[in-house]
Write a protein that holds these residues in place. Structure first.
Motif, PDB file in Angstrom:
ATOM      1  N   UNK A  99       0.828  -1.211   0.000  1.00  0.00           N
ATOM      2  CA  UNK A  99       0.000   0.000   0.000  1.00  0.00           C
ATOM      3  C   UNK A  99       0.864   1.264   0.000  1.00  0.00           C
ATOM      4  N   UNK A 100       1.961   1.206   0.747  1.00  0.00           N
ATOM      5  CA  UNK A 100       2.894   2.342   0.771  1.00  0.00           C
ATOM      6  C   UNK A 100       3.477   2.572  -0.623  1.00  0.00           C
ATOM      7  N   UNK A 101       3.853   1.489  -1.287  1.00  0.00           N
ATOM      8  CA  UNK A 101       4.409   1.599  -2.644  1.00  0.00           C
ATOM      9  C   UNK A 101       3.370   2.176  -3.606  1.00  0.00           C
ATOM     10  N   UNK A 157      -3.191  20.522  -4.137  1.00  0.00           N
ATOM     11  CA  UNK A 157      -4.098  19.422  -4.470  1.00  0.00           C
ATOM     12  C   UNK A 157      -4.415  18.621  -3.197  1.00  0.00           C
ATOM     13  N   UNK A 158      -5.718  18.537  -2.873  1.00  0.00           N
ATOM     14  CA  UNK A 158      -6.154  17.821  -1.670  1.00  0.00           C
ATOM     15  C   UNK A 158      -5.851  16.324  -1.766  1.00  0.00           C
ATOM     16  N   UNK A 159      -5.937  15.756  -2.957  1.00  0.00           N
ATOM     17  CA  UNK A 159      -5.646  14.328  -3.133  1.00  0.00           C
ATOM     18  C   UNK A 159      -4.188  14.025  -2.782  1.00  0.00           C
ATOM     19  N   UNK A 160      -3.316  14.930  -3.151  1.00  0.00           N
ATOM     20  CA  UNK A 160      -1.896  14.764  -2.831  1.00  0.00           C
ATOM     21  C   UNK A 160      -1.700  14.848  -1.320  1.00  0.00           C
ATOM     22  N   UNK A 196      -2.856  11.629   0.148  1.00  0.00           N
ATOM     23  CA  UNK A 196      -1.923  10.554  -0.189  1.00  0.00           C
ATOM     24  C   UNK A 196      -0.669  10.631   0.687  1.00  0.00           C
ATOM     25  N   UNK A 197      -0.192  11.828   0.959  1.00  0.00           N
ATOM     26  CA  UNK A 197       0.993  11.993   1.806  1.00  0.00           C
ATOM     27  C   UNK A 197       0.668  11.607   3.247  1.00  0.00           C
ATOM     28  N   UNK A 198      -0.534  11.979   3.720  1.00  0.00           N
ATOM     29  CA  UNK A 198      -0.940  11.568   5.077  1.00  0.00           C
ATOM     30  C   UNK A 198      -1.009  10.043   5.168  1.00  0.00           C
ATOM     31  N   UNK A 199      -1.589   9.405   4.130  1.00  0.00           N
ATOM     32  CA  UNK A 199      -1.652   7.939   4.100  1.00  0.00           C
ATOM     33  C   UNK A 199      -0.242   7.343   4.118  1.00  0.00           C
ATOM     34  N   UNK A 200       0.650   7.947   3.340  1.00  0.00           N
ATOM     35  CA  UNK A 200       2.031   7.479   3.279  1.00  0.00           C
ATOM     36  C   UNK A 200       2.680   7.560   4.660  1.00  0.00           C
ATOM     37  N   UNK A 201       2.429   8.676   5.359  1.00  0.00           N
ATOM     38  CA  UNK A 201       2.978   8.854   6.702  1.00  0.00           C
ATOM     39  C   UNK A 201       2.429   7.778   7.647  1.00  0.00           C
ATOM     40  N   UNK A 202       1.127   7.516   7.568  1.00  0.00           N
ATOM     41  CA  UNK A 202       0.511   6.504   8.441  1.00  0.00           C
ATOM     42  C   UNK A 202       1.026   5.106   8.113  1.00  0.00           C
TER      43      UNK A 202
END
Length: 194
Positions: free
Chosen positions: A74-76, A98-101, A104-110
């Motif tokens: 998922x991170x990849x 961009x809110x999607x970005x 996505x960065x918050x998800x990446x951090x989590x």
């Protein structure tokens, strides 16, 4: 009517007594012992318990490792999504609205935080597994030592046998006999020239 009431009361008392006796018999009697607190302490005492726990921990560790693999996947995907959106550095992220970005960065951090946490759990599993392996090795060494160790009686018998053999094999030296044997050898060992 009084007699009928007395009969019903007697029947109820007998039924209650039968239920009570049934409960006593079913529950294990009057002197049912409380469970052994050591038995329920959660501490392993037998080799079988250690082996069962080792198997259980390996299965749990494998499950956790599969979770790490899924999170890494998922991170990849998040990283690829960000690349597809043109994000290649922290500066690109800061300059984007961009809110999607941002999501996505918050998800990446989590994902990264969760992966780090789970990898720490894997280390704990590995430590426990290695500790149990050491314990099982110790149990095996003790079993081998017990199986090959001599009892005091066996050791005493072996010492007696060794002493007896030493006494039987001990050749006493007699000076006169040694002289006779030397002369015999001189006579017998003379080269006759044949």
């Amino acid at each position: 009517m009084g007699n009928d009431l007395l009969q019903k009361a007697l029947i109820l008392m007998l039924a209650a007594a039968a239920c009570f006796m049934g409960y006593i018999i079913y529950s294990g009697g009057w002197n049912r012992a409380d469970p052994d607190p050591e038995q329920n302490s959660g501490l392993m005492k037998t080799e079988a318990e250690f082996r069962d726990k080792l198997t259980e921990l390996k299965m749990q560790r494998d499950k956790v490792q599969r979770g790490v693999k899924r999170l890494n996947g998922l991170k990849a995907e998040s990283i690829q999504y960000l690349r597809d959106k043109g994000i290649k550095s922290g500066d690109d992220y800061k300059n984007s609205d961009d809110r999607d970005i941002k999501f996505a960065v918050k998800n990446l951090k989590e994902y990264a935080a969760q992966i780090a946490k789970i990898e720490k759990e894997v280390e704990h599993y590995d430590e426990a597994i290695n500790g149990i392996r050491v314990m099982l090795d110790r149990i095996e060494r003790e079993r081998i030592n017990k199986s090959v160790a001599l009892s005091e009686e066996e050791s005493f018998e072996l010492q007696k046998i060794i002493l007896d053999l030493n006494e039987r094999l001990d050749v006493e030296t007699d000076i006169f006999e040694d002289e006779e044997l030397a002369e015999l050898l001189d006579l017998e060992m003379v080269d006759t020239g044949d």
